[in-house]
Structures are given as C-alpha cells and as structure tokens.
Design an enzyme around this catalytic site. Structure first.
Site, mmCIF file in Angstrom:
data_model
loop_
_atom_site.group_PDB
_atom_site.id
_atom_site.type_symbol
_atom_site.label_atom_id
_atom_site.label_comp_id
_atom_site.label_asym_id
_atom_site.label_seq_id
_atom_site.Cartn_x
_atom_site.Cartn_y
_atom_site.Cartn_z
ATOM 1 N N CYS A 62 58.141 31.769 -42.101
ATOM 2 C CA CYS A 62 58.304 30.864 -40.954
ATOM 3 C C CYS A 62 57.576 29.533 -41.137
ATOM 4 C CB CYS A 62 57.804 31.537 -39.679
ATOM 5 S SG CYS A 62 58.832 32.937 -39.190
ATOM 6 N N HIS A 63 56.428 29.553 -41.814
ATOM 7 C CA HIS A 63 55.592 28.341 -41.878
ATOM 8 C C HIS A 63 55.662 27.631 -43.220
ATOM 9 C CE1 HIS A 63 53.763 28.956 -37.957
ATOM 10 N NE2 HIS A 63 53.516 30.210 -38.266
ATOM 11 N N CYS A 106 54.118 35.115 -43.249
ATOM 12 C CA CYS A 106 53.751 33.831 -42.645
ATOM 13 C C CYS A 106 54.580 32.729 -43.303
ATOM 14 C CB CYS A 106 52.275 33.518 -42.862
ATOM 15 S SG CYS A 106 51.133 34.894 -42.677
ATOM 16 N N CYS A 117 50.634 35.504 -33.904
ATOM 17 C CA CYS A 117 51.798 35.571 -34.789
ATOM 18 C C CYS A 117 51.964 36.956 -35.402
ATOM 19 C CB CYS A 117 51.690 34.530 -35.901
ATOM 20 S SG CYS A 117 52.252 32.908 -35.365
ATOM 21 N N CYS A 139 23.200 35.563 -33.867
ATOM 22 C CA CYS A 139 22.213 34.775 -33.109
ATOM 23 C C CYS A 139 21.849 35.470 -31.798
ATOM 24 C CB CYS A 139 22.722 33.361 -32.851
ATOM 25 S SG CYS A 139 22.672 32.312 -34.327
ATOM 26 N N CYS A 178 16.593 26.557 -30.280
ATOM 27 C CA CYS A 178 16.500 26.655 -31.736
ATOM 28 C C CYS A 178 17.239 25.518 -32.427
ATOM 29 C CB CYS A 178 17.050 28.009 -32.212
ATOM 30 S SG CYS A 178 15.891 29.353 -31.864
ATOM 31 N N HIS A 179 18.468 25.242 -31.992
ATOM 32 C CA HIS A 179 19.325 24.375 -32.807
ATOM 33 C C HIS A 179 19.299 22.893 -32.409
ATOM 34 C CE1 HIS A 179 20.793 27.624 -35.212
ATOM 35 N NE2 HIS A 179 21.223 28.307 -34.160
ATOM 36 N N CYS A 224 20.422 28.655 -27.114
ATOM 37 C CA CYS A 224 20.862 28.094 -28.394
ATOM 38 C C CYS A 224 20.151 26.759 -28.631
ATOM 39 C CB CYS A 224 22.363 27.814 -28.400
ATOM 40 S SG CYS A 224 23.413 29.068 -27.639
HETATM 41 C C1 HEC Z 1 15.691 32.083 -32.171
HETATM 42 C C2 HEC Z 1 16.443 30.976 -32.673
HETATM 43 C C3 HEC Z 1 17.949 30.966 -32.523
HETATM 44 C C4 HEC Z 1 18.670 30.955 -31.352
HETATM 45 C C5 HEC Z 1 18.151 31.018 -29.927
HETATM 46 C C6 HEC Z 1 20.047 30.820 -31.746
HETATM 47 N N1 HEC Z 1 20.160 30.763 -33.088
HETATM 48 FE FE1 HEC Z 1 21.821 30.215 -34.135
HETATM 49 N N2 HEC Z 1 20.820 30.483 -35.870
HETATM 50 C C7 HEC Z 1 19.486 30.808 -35.974
HETATM 51 C C8 HEC Z 1 19.130 30.946 -37.378
HETATM 52 C C9 HEC Z 1 17.768 31.325 -37.930
HETATM 53 C C10 HEC Z 1 20.317 30.668 -38.097
HETATM 54 C C11 HEC Z 1 20.492 30.643 -39.636
HETATM 55 C C12 HEC Z 1 19.897 29.355 -40.169
HETATM 56 C C13 HEC Z 1 20.609 28.157 -39.616
HETATM 57 O O1 HEC Z 1 21.692 27.798 -40.125
HETATM 58 O O2 HEC Z 1 20.153 27.581 -38.602
HETATM 59 C C14 HEC Z 1 21.335 30.351 -37.127
HETATM 60 C C15 HEC Z 1 22.637 29.952 -37.448
HETATM 61 C C16 HEC Z 1 23.563 29.495 -36.534
HETATM 62 C C17 HEC Z 1 24.840 28.922 -36.881
HETATM 63 C C18 HEC Z 1 25.402 28.703 -38.285
HETATM 64 C C19 HEC Z 1 25.010 27.342 -38.821
HETATM 65 C C20 HEC Z 1 25.518 27.103 -40.220
HETATM 66 O O3 HEC Z 1 25.443 25.964 -40.698
HETATM 67 O O4 HEC Z 1 25.996 28.019 -40.851
HETATM 68 C C21 HEC Z 1 25.459 28.607 -35.711
HETATM 69 C C22 HEC Z 1 26.819 27.973 -35.556
HETATM 70 C C23 HEC Z 1 24.565 29.008 -34.640
HETATM 71 N N3 HEC Z 1 23.429 29.534 -35.172
HETATM 72 C C24 HEC Z 1 24.854 28.859 -33.299
HETATM 73 C C25 HEC Z 1 24.055 29.396 -32.278
HETATM 74 C C26 HEC Z 1 24.461 29.486 -30.897
HETATM 75 C C27 HEC Z 1 25.772 29.006 -30.326
HETATM 76 C C28 HEC Z 1 23.412 30.042 -30.211
HETATM 77 C C29 HEC Z 1 23.319 30.424 -28.753
HETATM 78 C C30 HEC Z 1 24.219 31.484 -28.330
HETATM 79 C C31 HEC Z 1 22.354 30.284 -31.185
HETATM 80 N N4 HEC Z 1 22.794 29.913 -32.418
HETATM 81 C C32 HEC Z 1 21.099 30.760 -30.859
HETATM 82 C C33 HEC Z 1 18.585 30.935 -34.941
HETATM 83 C C34 HEC Z 1 18.917 30.876 -33.613
HETATM 84 C C1 HEC Z 2 58.876 34.769 -37.188
HETATM 85 C C2 HEC Z 2 58.208 33.503 -37.425
HETATM 86 C C3 HEC Z 2 56.687 33.503 -37.584
HETATM 87 C C4 HEC Z 2 55.929 34.284 -38.413
HETATM 88 C C5 HEC Z 2 56.344 35.431 -39.296
HETATM 89 C C6 HEC Z 2 54.578 33.765 -38.297
HETATM 90 N N1 HEC Z 2 54.522 32.738 -37.406
HETATM 91 FE FE1 HEC Z 2 52.922 31.593 -36.964
HETATM 92 N N2 HEC Z 2 53.981 30.632 -35.540
HETATM 93 C C7 HEC Z 2 55.310 30.837 -35.263
HETATM 94 C C8 HEC Z 2 55.668 30.088 -34.072
HETATM 95 C C9 HEC Z 2 57.041 30.043 -33.427
HETATM 96 C C10 HEC Z 2 54.490 29.404 -33.669
HETATM 97 C C11 HEC Z 2 54.324 28.481 -32.479
HETATM 98 C C12 HEC Z 2 54.625 27.125 -32.961
HETATM 99 C C13 HEC Z 2 54.080 26.111 -32.063
HETATM 100 O O1 HEC Z 2 53.396 26.446 -31.077
HETATM 101 O O2 HEC Z 2 54.274 24.931 -32.390
HETATM 102 C C14 HEC Z 2 53.463 29.753 -34.628
HETATM 103 C C15 HEC Z 2 52.175 29.258 -34.604
HETATM 104 C C16 HEC Z 2 51.193 29.545 -35.559
HETATM 105 C C17 HEC Z 2 49.894 28.921 -35.620
HETATM 106 C C18 HEC Z 2 49.375 27.851 -34.669
HETATM 107 C C19 HEC Z 2 49.893 26.515 -35.129
HETATM 108 C C20 HEC Z 2 49.439 25.409 -34.232
HETATM 109 O O3 HEC Z 2 49.836 24.250 -34.501
HETATM 110 O O4 HEC Z 2 48.726 25.655 -33.269
HETATM 111 C C21 HEC Z 2 49.238 29.462 -36.680
HETATM 112 C C22 HEC Z 2 47.829 29.130 -37.160
HETATM 113 C C23 HEC Z 2 50.125 30.426 -37.269
HETATM 114 N N3 HEC Z 2 51.299 30.431 -36.561
HETATM 115 C C24 HEC Z 2 49.801 31.200 -38.364
HETATM 116 C C25 HEC Z 2 50.605 32.243 -38.819
HETATM 117 C C26 HEC Z 2 50.172 33.184 -39.816
HETATM 118 C C27 HEC Z 2 48.817 33.160 -40.525
HETATM 119 C C28 HEC Z 2 51.197 34.057 -39.985
HETATM 120 C C29 HEC Z 2 51.222 35.275 -40.858
HETATM 121 C C30 HEC Z 2 50.166 36.258 -40.642
HETATM 122 C C31 HEC Z 2 52.269 33.640 -39.098
HETATM 123 N N4 HEC Z 2 51.871 32.546 -38.396
HETATM 124 C C32 HEC Z 2 53.492 34.265 -38.995
HETATM 125 C C33 HEC Z 2 56.169 31.632 -35.980
HETATM 126 C C34 HEC Z 2 55.800 32.559 -36.937
#
Ligand code: HEC
Ligand code: HEC
Length: 250
Positions: free
Chosen positions: A68-69, A65, A103, A211, A169-170, A166
């Site tokens: 290139c970066h 990475c 990449c 979740c 709960c949230h 979601c």
């Molecule tokens: C029954 C309740 C419930 C539902 C429905 C639910 N979640 Fe959660 N979710 C939780 C609990 C419990 C946690 C862990 C404690 C917390 O950070 O809220 C959690 C954690 C998360 C976290 C991490 C928050 C952090 O700070 O780390 C995200 C993001 C999240 N939920 C998104 C979603 C999304 C998107 C959906 C719908 C697809 C969803 N949840 C549905 C109960 C729920």
């Molecule tokens: C051979 C060159 C090359 C290598 C090796 C490479 N990249 Fe890239 N990467 C690129 C190019 C080209 C883009 C597209 C640049 C753009 O869209 O502006 C890109 C885009 C990205 C982006 C998105 C940047 C954005 O602004 O959206 C990420 C994140 C990234 N590379 C991470 C990685 C990581 C992590 C690795 C190693 C695991 C890696 N690249 C290896 C060439 C490379």
C-alpha cells in the site's frame, strides 16, 4: 544514597531556559562513536528487521506495508518529524507506533503487536530513519491542543516517592550527575534507540516508563494517554532539534 542524591538535586541551581540540546551531547565518547557509525550502531539491526517487516505480507488481508505504501524512503520521508499529531482517521492524537498498529489491525487484519515487540520497534526505527536529520516540528494547535496541555502539565507535576517532576531533572539539572548518569534535557530525538542497559533497542515509551520507575512512581501503561501526551509535549519542546533515531544511549 538515592535520598542524598535527590536532596542535593533539590538544593542546587534554579531553573533557567536552555537552548535545546540532544541527549547525545551528554553521553560518553564510546556511545557517541557507536551512534555516529551505522555499521557499529546496534540499533541498525532493528532497522533491518523493520525493513524486512515492511515487505512481509501479513494478516487476513495478506498485504505488506509496501503493497500500500510503496517505497518507505519516499512515502514515509519526513513523517516521524511531525509526530505525534492529531489523526483524523483515528480521531485522536497518535504516535508513529499507534499509526502503524492501526494499519496492522485495520488494513492487514492481523493482531496488534504487544508493546516492545521486536518487529514493531524495527518498523518504528525504519520509518524514523526516513526522517533522520530533519528538525522536529509538531503541530500542537487545534484538535491536538488538549493533549498537548495535558503533556505540559504532566511534565511539571511532582510524581512518585521521590516527589520529583520531569522538569526537576531535565530542565533544572541537565548536565548534573545523578548517581552514575549525567542528566540530559530529556529530549525525545533518539528514539527508538539502543540502550546499553537493556542490551536491546526500545521505544520512547519504554524510556519514559523507566523515568517513572526511577522516581518510584507508578508507571503509566504502554499506549496510554499519559504517555501520548508526554510524547507530544516532548516533541514540541524539542522543536528545531534534528531527529537522530535510531540512537544509542547508556
Ligand atoms: C530523578 C531524575 C529524573 C526524573 C524526575 C525524570 N527523568 Fe528522564 N531521565 C533521567 C535519567 C538519569 C535519564 C538518562 C540520562 C539522560 O539522558 O538524561 C533520563 C532520560 C530521559 C529521556 C531520554 C533522553 C535521551 O536523550 O535519550 C527522556 C526523553 C526523559 N528522560 C524524559 C523524562 C520525562 C518525560 C520525565 C517525567 C515523566 C522524566 N524524564 C523524569 C532522570 C529523570
Ligand atoms: C491495505 C493498505 C495498507 C496496508 C497494508 C498498510 N497501510 Fe498504512 N495506511 C493505509 C491507509 C489507507 C492510511 C491512511 C492514509 C492517510 O491517512 O493519509 C495509512 C496510514 C499509515 C501511516 C500514517 C501516515 C501518515 O501520514 O500519518 C503509517 C505510518 C502507516 N500507514 C504505516 C504502515 C505500516 C508500517 C504498514 C505495515 C505494517 C502499513 N501501514 C500497512 C493503508 C495501508
């Protein structure tokens, strides 16, 4: 027990608009202390892994990475606070993970890592760290709009055997205790994060799947459009909150 908790949940309090608050505010003192100290934060082990992966040459292209970066502290600064976003290169809305994977596959010419591979979590955490403290500000207009609307709709849709959205709960019950956990607003700012229950760091996709499982709904596949749409909506909803990855959660 679960049924009781859910019926209580549906009885109490209507929805009210709350100012966005980090999930950290809803965690115990022990977790807050771990996240506040980089030397104690177990997620920093994944960051170190990510920093090493950044410099490692890989794939048929034999490029790192860094080749290139350059210095991630400069080239990746601010990026994670703007994602997910429309990606012209990929022709779709993409997350940080899918940009990294593009990449790995196209530029390094190596196989795509499986979901939740340790190096992949590490790279995401390492790149996210370069935006720590910056407010989230994703773009949802233009080409990203359809995905955003899909995420917003999903967020409000009842799912699973528990028939909860979601938002139930949230939005309506943040701050209330569900079984043993305090419900937060479900903000995405900590991820990738170390989760005590997993004894490991994981991505926001893994957290979201938990979740779905929690309400006994079928889990969307990793990297599916559903999870991308939800992540875009969550990032928009968190607008102004500071990115805090890599976080620590119960
Ligand atoms: C029954 C309740 C419930 C539902 C429905 C639910 N979640 Fe959660 N979710 C939780 C609990 C419990 C946690 C862990 C404690 C917390 O950070 O809220 C959690 C954690 C998360 C976290 C991490 C928050 C952090 O700070 O780390 C995200 C993001 C999240 N939920 C998104 C979603 C999304 C998107 C959906 C719908 C697809 C969803 N949840 C549905 C109960 C729920
Ligand atoms: C051979 C060159 C090359 C290598 C090796 C490479 N990249 Fe890239 N990467 C690129 C190019 C080209 C883009 C597209 C640049 C753009 O869209 O502006 C890109 C885009 C990205 C982006 C998105 C940047 C954005 O602004 O959206 C990420 C994140 C990234 N590379 C991470 C990685 C990581 C992590 C690795 C190693 C695991 C890696 N690249 C290896 C060439 C490379």
């Amino acid at each position: 027990m679960i049924r009781l908790a859910v019926s209580l949940l549906l009885l109490v309090a209507p929805a009210w608009a709350q100012a966005p608050r980090s999930g950290l505010d809803y965690q115990g003192e022990d977790i807050r202390r771990l996240q506040a100290d980089d030397f104690a934060n177990p997620a920093m082990l994944w960051v170190e892994r990510g920093a090493a992966a950044w410099k490692r040459k890989l794939g048929a292209a034999d490029k790192s990475c860094a080749d290139c970066h350059g210095d991630a502290e400069k080239s990746m600064r601010g990026l994670a606070a703007r994602l997910p976003a429309w990606d012209a290169r990929l022709g779709r809305v993409s997350t940080l993970e899918s940009r990294i994977n593009a990449c790995i596959v196209r530029e390094q010419r190596a196989p795509e890592p499986p979901p939740e591979a340790a190096d992949a979590i590490g790279l995401q955490a390492y790149i996210a760290l370069q935006s720590r403290g910056m407010p989230l500000r994703v773009e949802v207009d233009g080409a990203a709009r359809a995905m955003f609307e899909r995420g917003r709709a999903l967020y409000g849709t009842r799912i699973g055997q528990m028939n909860l959205a979601c938002a139930h709960c949230h939005d309506q019950h943040a701050g209330k205790t569900l079984l043993v956990e305090q419900l937060s607003q479900g903000q995405p700012t900590a991820w990738p994060a170390y989760r005590m229950e997993w004894q490991a760091a994981g991505t926001l996709e893994r957290r979201l799947r938990a979740c779905f499982l929690g309400v006994r709904a079928e889990m969307p596949a990793y990297r599916s459009d559903e999870l991308t749409a939800l992540q875009l909506y969550l990032a928009w909803r968190a607008k102004g909150l500071a990115l805090e990855a890599p976080g620590v959660r119960r």
